[in-house]
Motif scaffolding. Structure first.
Motif, PDB file in Angstrom:
ATOM      1  N   SER A 336       0.821  -1.227   0.000  1.00  0.00           N
ATOM      2  CA  SER A 336       0.000   0.000   0.000  1.00  0.00           C
ATOM      3  C   SER A 336       0.847   1.267   0.000  1.00  0.00           C
ATOM      4  O   SER A 336       1.309   1.672  -1.023  1.00  0.00           O
ATOM      5  N   PHE A 337       1.044   1.880   1.168  1.00  0.00           N
ATOM      6  CA  PHE A 337       1.749   3.167   1.185  1.00  0.00           C
ATOM      7  C   PHE A 337       2.967   3.137   2.085  1.00  0.00           C
ATOM      8  O   PHE A 337       2.974   2.453   3.085  1.00  0.00           O
ATOM      9  N   GLY A 338       3.923   3.972   1.733  1.00  0.00           N
ATOM     10  CA  GLY A 338       4.947   4.379   2.676  1.00  0.00           C
ATOM     11  C   GLY A 338       4.582   5.780   3.154  1.00  0.00           C
ATOM     12  O   GLY A 338       3.509   6.304   2.826  1.00  0.00           O
ATOM     13  N   TYR A 349      -1.267   8.986   9.702  1.00  0.00           N
ATOM     14  CA  TYR A 349      -0.769   7.673  10.131  1.00  0.00           C
ATOM     15  C   TYR A 349       0.089   7.796  11.378  1.00  0.00           C
ATOM     16  O   TYR A 349       0.638   8.850  11.667  1.00  0.00           O
ATOM     17  N   VAL A 350       0.183   6.668  12.101  1.00  0.00           N
ATOM     18  CA  VAL A 350       1.172   6.494  13.172  1.00  0.00           C
ATOM     19  C   VAL A 350       2.254   5.598  12.590  1.00  0.00           C
ATOM     20  O   VAL A 350       1.940   4.638  11.889  1.00  0.00           O
ATOM     21  N   GLU A 376      -3.501   3.487  11.111  1.00  0.00           N
ATOM     22  CA  GLU A 376      -4.473   4.563  11.361  1.00  0.00           C
ATOM     23  C   GLU A 376      -4.288   5.058  12.791  1.00  0.00           C
ATOM     24  O   GLU A 376      -4.183   4.237  13.722  1.00  0.00           O
ATOM     25  N   PRO A 377      -4.279   6.377  13.027  1.00  0.00           N
ATOM     26  CA  PRO A 377      -3.980   6.897  14.364  1.00  0.00           C
ATOM     27  C   PRO A 377      -4.942   6.410  15.457  1.00  0.00           C
ATOM     28  O   PRO A 377      -4.509   6.083  16.546  1.00  0.00           O
ATOM     29  N   ARG A 381      -5.073   0.341  13.096  1.00  0.00           N
ATOM     30  CA  ARG A 381      -5.164  -0.643  12.025  1.00  0.00           C
ATOM     31  C   ARG A 381      -4.060  -0.402  11.000  1.00  0.00           C
ATOM     32  O   ARG A 381      -3.833   0.738  10.587  1.00  0.00           O
ATOM     33  N   LEU A 382      -3.394  -1.476  10.616  1.00  0.00           N
ATOM     34  CA  LEU A 382      -2.295  -1.355   9.653  1.00  0.00           C
ATOM     35  C   LEU A 382      -2.821  -0.874   8.300  1.00  0.00           C
ATOM     36  O   LEU A 382      -3.807  -1.401   7.783  1.00  0.00           O
TER      37      LEU A 382
END
Ligand code: FAD
Length: 445
Positions: A336-338, A349-350, A376-377, A381-382
């Protein structure tokens, strides 16, 4: 009742589709058109033959032409489909006239973005795709002293590494400040860039392509930072959806240029499906449509399109895009994302980050692995991950893609079970260490 399915495209998506149509009902008639001389070879292996890690091109062929005849799949090689008439349910085929279908699958794949600079029609510009052309280029590479790779895309990264392995003086130009600038974070590719320098590669970042110079054949590449002499240029620009046939026929095209499909891979027109790099699919987390994924996505989408076209029933899920590759002396990958992409998309994000090891610390060949997890902060959730290491990146990327898909949190990953066996795994799993650090960061914020 058996149906006739016409498939435009003999790549991963087209052949996956052909198999799907036959799996749904072996009596279905399947006709495949491809512009190329071959099907069922792995283009993914081409850079490694150029780099001499794989000894020959023949190893890249996965099945013989005869095998498709036996399977009842009628493949027309070097044959271009020039038009689609959706109303009359026919395709126009060069040299064959009009060919009717009950179902049509468009699997026309990708084309590299045109460089759009003067000299783009010179000889000596290599677009890596067709295996027959790759065989010819491989002979030319024997006499190449200097090569310029244009853009540090995934293929560009592979080709830089391959040409350097081959002992060719290799230059990389890219408009971004680091390689894979739209996919990977700078700290993930930093070790790769360092290893390229050790291999003698000349890196030119923040450098735009301005033209190819030469009379008939390229002799230099003009950039925003000056001219680089070159015997060849390997053009590794972005993959664009090859949507011309579909768009001209009136199929709906999405914001990425990919053909719009539903979860059955059905297009905006009844009886027409699309699959692979010519189609666009939603990302599972961001819901943003994506196009131009990978060969494994194309094959799986083709299977779904083929099963549905053939009278069966199958659905394709949103994608979370695990990726990975060997780059320089490292392996990099993620899902997904960096941080770079999440920030560009405005996704909060955290971050949990850790450096671990691939085997017991005392076991010969132990390699470093850096893992970054984005969550998710609130829910923790990853939502994404990035990694660089000496080994074990692919398996972790696949696992983390599933973790994102099923909704695992940093808490789940921080306490995950893991294999500890000195030659293959360390006591502390790097993913768990990164998740533990992520939890600490979330508490501290
Ligand atoms: C050098 C290279 C390295 C790669 N490395 C990897 C990798 O490491 N991992 C990975 O997963 N994937 C890799 N890929 C796969 C790639 O990035 C694509 O995702 C994949 O090829 C998409 O498959 P496709 O079938 O959708 O399209 P394509 O492979 O683009 O195939 C399109 C097909 O459509 C045919 N076609 C198009 N228009 C017409 C027409 N008008 N008439 C008749 N036929 C037509 C073409 O002849 C071709 O057969 C690599 C590809 C290349 C070229």
């Amino acid at each position: 009742m058996p149906q006739k399915t016409v498939i435009v495209g003999g790549g991963a998506a087209g052949l996956g589709a052909a198999g799907g149509v036959k799996a749904a009902d072996p009596h279905n008639e399947v006709v495949v058109y491809t512009q190329f001389e071959d099907v069922a070879y792995s283009p993914c292996g081409i850079p490694y033959v150029h780099g001499r890690e794989i000894p020959d091109f023949e190893s890249l062929f996965l099945a013989s032409k005869e095998a498709y005849v036996q399977a009842g799949i009628d493949i027309h090689y070097e044959t271009e489909v020039t038009g689609i008439d959706l109303r009359r349910k026919v395709v126009r085929v060069a040299g064959e006239g009009e060919v009717s279908y009950d179902r049509l699958i468009v699997a026309t794949g990708f084309t590299y973005a045109h460089p759009g600079v003067p000299g783009s029609d010179l000889d000596g510009l290599y677009y890596v795709k067709n295996i027959r052309k790759a065989m010819e280029w491989d002979k030319i590479l024997d006499s190449v002293r200097v090569a310029v790779v244009v853009e540090a895309s995934p293929l560009g990264v592979e080709m830089v590494t391959a040409l350097a392995h081959r002992g060719i003086e290799t230059h990389l130009i890219d408009p971004n400040p680091w390689a894979l600038g739209e996919t990977a974070d700078p700290d993930i590719v930093a070790p790769v860039e360092e290893s390229w320098r050790e291999m003698g590669v000349h890196l030119h970042f923040d450098t735009r392509l301005e033209g190819f110079v030469g009379e008939e054949k390229v002799t230099a590449v003009r950039t925003s930072k000056g001219e680089l002499p070159a015997d060849i240029a390997v053009v590794c620009t972005a993959k664009e959806a090859n949507n011309r046939l579909a768009a001209e026929a009136g199929l709906k095209i999405g914001s990425t240029g990919g053909i719009i499909v539903d979860e059955r891979m059905a297009t905006s027109h009844p009886d027409v499906f699309a699959a692979g790099d010519c189609a666009e699919l939603p990302h599972g987390v961001s819901k943003v449509p994506l196009q131009g994924l990978t060969g494994s996505h194309a094959y799986a989408q083709g299977k779904v399109a083929g099963l549905n076209a053939g009278g069966g029933s199958a659905t394709y899920q949103p994608v979370y895009v695990p990726w990975g590759m060997a780059a320089g002396k490292w392996m990099i990958g993620g899902v997904s994302f960096g941080e770079t992409l999440a920030t560009a998309l405005g996704i909060p994000y955290v971050l949990g980050s850790a450096e671990g090891i691939s085997r017991a610390r005392y076991y010969p060949g132990v390699k470093k692995i850096k893992v970054k997890l984005l969550a998710e902060p609130e829910s923790l959730r990853l939502i994404g991950a990035q990694m660089v290491g000496g080994e074990g990146i692919k398996e972790r990327a696949d696992f983390l893609a599933m973790a994102v898909k099923v909704g695992l949190t940093l808490r789940d990953l921080a306490t995950m079970e893991n294999v500890y066996s000195p030659p293959i795994g360390a006591l502390n799993e790097p993913i768990a260490l990164a998740a533990q650090n992520g939890l600490a960061a979330a508490k501290g914020s």
